[in-house]
Design a protein around this motif. Structure first.
Motif, mmCIF file in Angstrom:
data_model
loop_
_atom_site.group_PDB
_atom_site.id
_atom_site.type_symbol
_atom_site.label_atom_id
_atom_site.label_comp_id
_atom_site.label_asym_id
_atom_site.label_seq_id
_atom_site.Cartn_x
_atom_site.Cartn_y
_atom_site.Cartn_z
ATOM 1 N N ALA A 6 -46.235 -20.933 -86.368
ATOM 2 C CA ALA A 6 -45.747 -19.739 -85.677
ATOM 3 C C ALA A 6 -46.650 -18.544 -85.977
ATOM 4 C CB ALA A 6 -44.319 -19.446 -86.115
ATOM 5 N N HIS A 7 -47.104 -18.466 -87.196
ATOM 6 C CA HIS A 7 -47.942 -17.319 -87.569
ATOM 7 C C HIS A 7 -49.281 -17.365 -86.844
ATOM 8 C CE1 HIS A 7 -50.950 -19.165 -90.357
ATOM 9 N NE2 HIS A 7 -50.179 -20.193 -90.068
ATOM 10 N N LEU A 8 -49.589 -18.504 -86.247
ATOM 11 C CA LEU A 8 -50.852 -18.627 -85.500
ATOM 12 C C LEU A 8 -50.617 -18.389 -84.019
ATOM 13 C CD1 LEU A 8 -51.931 -21.900 -87.263
ATOM 14 C CD2 LEU A 8 -52.616 -19.565 -87.825
ATOM 15 N N ALA A 9 -49.368 -18.431 -83.607
ATOM 16 C CA ALA A 9 -49.041 -18.285 -82.189
ATOM 17 C C ALA A 9 -49.071 -16.812 -81.791
ATOM 18 C CB ALA A 9 -47.663 -18.870 -81.921
ATOM 19 N N HIS A 10 -49.300 -16.598 -80.528
ATOM 20 C CA HIS A 10 -49.329 -15.241 -79.989
ATOM 21 C C HIS A 10 -48.588 -15.223 -78.671
ATOM 22 C CE1 HIS A 10 -52.329 -13.871 -82.876
ATOM 23 N NE2 HIS A 10 -52.818 -15.092 -82.782
ATOM 24 N N PRO A 11 -47.771 -14.173 -78.449
ATOM 25 C CA PRO A 11 -47.549 -13.059 -79.370
ATOM 26 C C PRO A 11 -46.779 -13.481 -80.613
ATOM 27 C CG PRO A 11 -46.055 -12.904 -77.508
ATOM 28 C CD PRO A 11 -46.970 -14.066 -77.224
ATOM 29 N N ALA A 12 -46.667 -12.586 -81.536
ATOM 30 C CA ALA A 12 -45.989 -12.900 -82.789
ATOM 31 C C ALA A 12 -44.593 -13.436 -82.524
ATOM 32 C CB ALA A 12 -45.927 -11.642 -83.647
ATOM 33 N N ILE A 13 -44.191 -14.416 -83.290
ATOM 34 C CA ILE A 13 -42.879 -15.036 -83.100
ATOM 35 C C ILE A 13 -41.914 -14.569 -84.189
ATOM 36 C CG2 ILE A 13 -41.666 -17.224 -83.054
ATOM 37 C CD1 ILE A 13 -44.150 -18.494 -82.008
ATOM 38 N N PRO A 14 -40.733 -14.159 -83.763
ATOM 39 C CA PRO A 14 -39.710 -13.697 -84.726
ATOM 40 C C PRO A 14 -39.109 -14.856 -85.488
ATOM 41 C CG PRO A 14 -38.813 -13.669 -82.491
ATOM 42 C CD PRO A 14 -40.266 -14.092 -82.377
ATOM 43 N N ALA A 15 -39.908 -15.493 -86.258
ATOM 44 C CA ALA A 15 -39.433 -16.669 -87.002
ATOM 45 C C ALA A 15 -38.363 -16.282 -88.009
ATOM 46 C CB ALA A 15 -40.620 -17.310 -87.702
ATOM 47 N N HIS A 16 -38.317 -15.029 -88.340
ATOM 48 C CA HIS A 16 -37.314 -14.578 -89.305
ATOM 49 C C HIS A 16 -35.916 -14.663 -88.719
ATOM 50 C CE1 HIS A 16 -38.468 -11.006 -86.940
ATOM 51 N NE2 HIS A 16 -37.201 -10.705 -87.036
ATOM 52 N N ARG A 17 -35.859 -14.819 -87.386
ATOM 53 C CA ARG A 17 -34.550 -14.945 -86.729
ATOM 54 C C ARG A 17 -34.103 -16.387 -86.698
ATOM 55 N NH1 ARG A 17 -36.172 -11.174 -81.659
ATOM 56 N NH2 ARG A 17 -36.205 -9.205 -82.755
ATOM 57 N N VAL A 18 -34.916 -17.247 -87.235
ATOM 58 C CA VAL A 18 -34.555 -18.669 -87.235
ATOM 59 C C VAL A 18 -34.199 -19.110 -88.653
ATOM 60 C CG1 VAL A 18 -35.328 -20.950 -86.571
ATOM 61 C CG2 VAL A 18 -36.217 -18.944 -85.381
ATOM 62 N N VAL A 19 -32.972 -19.546 -88.799
ATOM 63 C CA VAL A 19 -32.509 -20.003 -90.111
ATOM 64 C C VAL A 19 -31.835 -21.373 -89.963
ATOM 65 C CG1 VAL A 19 -32.235 -17.661 -90.959
ATOM 66 C CG2 VAL A 19 -30.347 -18.798 -89.772
ATOM 67 N N ASN A 20 -31.461 -21.944 -91.070
ATOM 68 C CA ASN A 20 -30.818 -23.259 -90.984
ATOM 69 C C ASN A 20 -29.347 -23.107 -90.640
ATOM 70 O OD1 ASN A 20 -29.810 -22.198 -93.235
ATOM 71 N ND2 ASN A 20 -30.181 -23.947 -94.527
#
Length: 108
Positions: free
Chosen positions: A47-61
């Motif tokens: 995700a950190h390589l994808a563009h635009p930036a991805i709100p991965a912080h919104r993804v949890v278990n």
DNA sequence: ATTGTGACCTCTC
DNA sequence: CGAGAGGCCACAA
């Protein structure tokens, strides 16, 4: 769809509204991955390589636990971002997870 | 083509 | 309620 698993996951994650969070399993099922929630996390790995930036912080278990917080630039970054969007995080866990939970199917 | 691994999920004891 | 094991699909070497 020629889009790869990554693109589908990234696309869905990008659709997550601000102040909302979702679980890997929910995303996996939404894209038709079934029980392959692990693949979602694998995609987030890039995700950190994808563009635009991805709100991965919104993804949890499923438990609302910030499992991948260590994969961020800084472990505290994830919690900071969530709190910044109005999501209360305590003990690396999302409070009122059910309340902040965003179902991908709701948008689809 | 095979093996190994992964930001997980769910069931069962 | 807590811990353990299995399963799942995709990508990299």
């Amino acid at each position: 769809m020629d889009q790869s698993f990554y693109d589908m996951v990234f696309d869905l994650v990008r659709l997550i509204p601000k102040g909302r969070v979702t679980s890997y399993g929910a995303i996996a099922r939404s894209i038709g991955a079934g029980g392959s929630a692990r693949m979602v996390g694998y995609a987030m790995n890039h995700a950190h390589l994808a563009h635009p930036a991805i709100p991965a912080h919104r993804v949890v278990n499923s438990t609302g636990l910030l499992t991948g917080k260590f994969h961020f630039a800084t472990p505290d970054l994830m919690q900071e971002l969530l709190e910044q969007e109005g999501v209360l995080v305590k003990d690396d866990k999302v409070q009122n997870f059910k309340q902040h939970f965003w179902d991908p199917m709701d948008e689809l």
